[in-house]
Design a protein around this motif. Structure first.
Motif, PDB file in Angstrom:
ATOM      1  N   LEU A   1      -0.514   5.078   4.597  1.00 41.39           N
ATOM      2  CA  LEU A   1      -1.850   5.152   5.183  1.00 41.39           C
ATOM      3  C   LEU A   1      -2.454   6.529   4.929  1.00 41.39           C
ATOM      4  O   LEU A   1      -1.733   7.543   4.946  1.00 41.39           O
TER       5      LEU A   1
ATOM      6  N   TYR B   1      -2.769  -6.817  -1.760  1.00 38.10           N
ATOM      7  CA  TYR B   1      -1.771  -6.538  -0.732  1.00 38.10           C
ATOM      8  C   TYR B   1      -1.210  -7.861  -0.219  1.00 38.10           C
ATOM      9  O   TYR B   1      -1.947  -8.854  -0.098  1.00 38.10           O
TER      10      TYR B   1
ATOM     11  N   PRO C   1       0.837  -1.214   0.000  1.00 38.58           N
ATOM     12  CA  PRO C   1       0.000   0.000   0.000  1.00 38.58           C
ATOM     13  C   PRO C   1       0.865   1.256   0.000  1.00 38.58           C
ATOM     14  O   PRO C   1       1.970   1.271   0.554  1.00 38.58           O
TER      15      PRO C   1
ATOM     16  N   HIS D   1      -8.954   1.472   3.943  1.00 30.14           N
ATOM     17  CA  HIS D   1      -9.458   1.530   2.573  1.00 30.14           C
ATOM     18  C   HIS D   1     -10.949   1.199   2.554  1.00 30.14           C
ATOM     19  O   HIS D   1     -11.740   1.844   1.835  1.00 30.14           O
TER      20      HIS D   1
ATOM     21  N   ALA E   1      -4.031  -0.613   6.384  1.00 33.26           N
ATOM     22  CA  ALA E   1      -4.368  -0.070   5.070  1.00 33.26           C
ATOM     23  C   ALA E   1      -5.635  -0.714   4.518  1.00 33.26           C
ATOM     24  O   ALA E   1      -6.464  -0.046   3.882  1.00 33.26           O
TER      25      ALA E   1
END
Length: 499
Positions: A20, A142, A17, A76, A72
C-alpha cells in the motif's frame, strides 16, 4: 447461496499489489501529499469540505488478503486517477452490498451470485456505481473477483437508467415549472428578503438556483474572486470533469440585474461581518449563523442543507407547491426546457447548462406534447396577465413628503414623480419595473396614465413588427400592475371627494 465466496482464486494473468502507498495526491487538491491512514484520513471533496475517509470499516467483512487488495484498489484510484467523491461513492456502495448480504463468513472473492442478488435490489444508478468499482478492480489485474463475475462485468452492458421524460411522466414534482410558477417563486423570495426573513446569503442562494440553475456543488465551489460587480459577471466552475479538479475549468456568464443586486448585497454583508476587505479565495457561501451571531468561516457551507432549511419558507406561501418540490435539478429542467421551446440553439443550451459537451442535454429538456401545449396555454394573454401584479402601496394625498428626495422615482422624462422607494433605489428596470416591486409606494397624483400609454404604445409597435409572441407579451404583467395602480388611485380620489 452466493457461491464459493470463501475461496480465494488467483488467475494466471492476475498479480498482487506491491504493498500500500504511504502517501497519495488526490485530484481535488494536487498541492499536497496526504499520508495514508486506513483508520481515517482527511480528504477534500468537490464541495471544498474535508471529510474523514475510513477504509478499515470493511476489515470485519473481508479476509485479510482480500481486504488488502481492496484497500490497494481504492488508494490507487485516489492517487490521481479518480476524484475523491467517486472513491467515496465506491467505498460506500461496496460496503453496503457486503453488509446487506448478511454473510456468515468473511468474503475472499466477490462472486457473480453476490452481484446478481445486489442488482436485484438496486436502482440503475446504484448498480452503475458498483459496476464501475468492479471494472476498475479488474483492469488493475488484482485478484479477489471470481472469474464468472469478471466475465459478466466485462461483457455485459450497464443497466439503462430511466430517461428524464419517463421519470417526469411518473412524478409530477420532477416536471419543469411553468413560467407563472417561476414568477411566483421569485416574488416569494423577494418578499422574504424585503421582510428580513431571508438574509443576503439565503437570497443569493435562491437567486442563483432559480435564475442560473446552479448545482449545489457549483455553489459550494464559488469564491469571492469569481464575482465581478463592475462587469456584472460570475465565473462558474464546471463540475463532473473526468480526472480533473472542478475549478480547473470555469465559465464566465453575465448575470441578470436581480442576481447582480443579490451578489452586491451579499458581498457587502460579508465585508461588514469580517470588518476588512475580503480575501479573493474566501468561499462565497460561508456565513455561519448557527450560533445566532453571524460569522465568516473558512470553509464553504453545505449548500444542500442550506436549501433544505430554507425552502419551506417559500413553499408555505405558494399554492400547489410542496416543500420537496424545490430542488436544483428541477430548476435546471425548467431553464433548459423553456429555452428549447423558445428555439435556443444547441450551443446556447450547453452554456446555459454549464456543460462542456451537448451529449447529455436531452436529459434536462422536456419537449413532450403535453409540455408544449401547456406552454402555449400559458402564453395566452389571459394567462400571462398577473391578477395581483402590483404588490406595493399607494400613498394618500399629502403623504408624498414622507418619501426622501433621494428615494423618489421619476417618469421616463424625469419631469414628475411617480412615487418613491420604501427601501433603497436599485435601478432595476426603473421606472416601469417598480410597479411590480413590493417596495414601490405610488403617489395618488402621479402621472401613471402616461406610463401606461407609453407601455401600451410600445406593445402595439412590437405587434406591428411581427415580433415573437413571447417578446410582445414580456411586459404584460407590468402593464397589468400599472392599470391596478391607476384603478386604486381613482378609487382613493373618489373617496376623498365624498368626504
Amino acid at each position: 447461496m452466493y457461491g464459493p465466496y470463501t475461496e480465494f482464486v488467483v488467475g494466471s494473468e492476475e498479480v498482487f499489489p506491491d504493498g500500500l502507498p504511504t502517501h497519495i495526491k488526490v485530484i481535488d487538491n494536487e498541492s499536497r501529499l496526504i499520508p495514508v491512514n486506513l483508520d481515517g484520513m482527511m480528504l477534500p471533496k468537490t464541495d471544498g469540505i474535508e471529510s474523514v475517509f475510513r477504509l478499515r470499516n470493511v476489515e470485519d467483512l473481508l479476509t485479510p488478503a482480500t481486504a488488502t487488495i481492496y484497500y490497494a484498489v481504492v488508494l490507487h484510484a485516489l492517487d490521481g486517477h479518480r476524484k475523491v467523491s467517486t472513491a467515496v461513492q465506491w467505498f460506500s456502495r461496496f460496503e453496503r452490498m457486503i453488509r446487506r448480504l448478511n454473510l456468515t463468513a468473511r468474503v475472499a472473492s466477490i462472486t457473480l451470485k453476490m452481484y446478481m442478488e445486489e442488482a436485484r435490489q438496486s436502482s440503475p444508478n446504484d448498480l452503475k456505481t458498483l459496476r464501475s468499482l468492479l471494472r476498475y478492480w479488474i483492469r488493475l489485474r488484482y485478484p479477489g473477483i471470481a472469474p464468472d463475475l469478471k466475465a459478466h462485468i466485462l461483457t455485459s452492458q450497464s443497466p439503462k437508467s430511466a430517461t428524464s421524460i419517463e421519470i417526469q411522466a411518473r412524478k409530477a414534482h420532477e416536471r419543469p415549472f411553468s413560467i407563472e410558477k417561476v414568477r411566483s417563486i421569485h416574488r416569494q423570495v423577494d418578499d422574504l428578503y424585503i421582510d428580513g426573513k431571508f438574509n443576503p446569503q439565503q437570497n443569493l442562494l435562491w437567486r442563483l438556483m432559480i435564475s442560473e440553475a446552479l448545482r449545489p456543488s457549483q455553489m459550494q465551489l464559488l469564491r469571492v474572486k469569481d464575482v465581478s460587480l463592475s462587469a456584472k459577471t460570475l465565473a462558474v466552475p464546471l463540475v463532473k470533469l473526468h480526472g480533473r479538479p472542478s475549478r480547473s475549468r470555469m465559465m464566465t456568464v453575465s448575470v441578470s440585474e436581480a442576481v447582480h443586486v443579490a451578489l452586491r448585497d451579499h458581498l457587502a454583508w460579508m465585508e461588514k461581518l469580517s470588518g476588512r476587505n475580503l480575501s479573493p479565495d474566501q468561499p462565497l457561501f460561508c456565513v455561519n449563523i448557527n450560533q445566532h451571531v453571524p460569522f465568516l468561516q473558512k470553509q464553504s457551507l453545505g449548500i444542500t442543507s442550506l436549501i433544505v432549511r430554507t425552502r419551506g419558507r417559500i413553499t408555505d406561501h405558494i399554492a400547489d407547491l410542496g416543500d420537496l418540490d424545490l430542488f436544483t435539478r428541477r430548476f435546471k429542467h425548467t431553464k433548459l426546457t423553456h429555452l428549447a421551446i423558445l428555439g435556443a440553439p444547441l450551443e446556447v443550451l450547453r452554456q446555459a447548462a454549464f456543460h462542456t459537451t451537448t451529449g447529455s442535454l436531452t436529459r434536462y429538456v422536456n419537449l413532450t406534447d403535453e409540455m408544449a401545449e401547456a406552454y402555449e396555454r400559458q402564453m395566452d394573454p389571459h394567462f400571462v396577465l398577473v391578477i395581483n401584479a402590483f404588490r406595493g402601496s399607494v400613498l394618500d394625498a399629502g403623504n408624498e413628503k414622507s418619501i426622501p428626495e433621494d428615494n423618489l422615482i421619476l417618469d421616463a422624462e424625469l419631469n414628475d414623480s411617480l412615487g418613491g422607494c420604501g427601501d433603497e433605489l436599485c435601478g432595476v428596470l426603473a421606472p416601469d419595473g417598480c410597479y411590480i416591486c413590493p417596495r414601490f409606494k405610488a403617489f395618488v397624483d402621479g402621472p401613471h396614465d402616461q406610463v401606461l400609454a407609453k407601455m401600451e404604445k410600445a406593445r402595439e409597435r412590437k405587434v406591428l413588427m411581427l415580433l415573437p409572441v413571447e417578446t410582445i407579451q414580456r411586459d404584460d404583467n407590468i402593464i397589468s400592475a400599472v392599470k391596478q395602480v391607476i384603478h386604486i388611485c381613482e378609487s382613493k380620489r373618489k373617496n376623498e371627494c365624498r368626504e
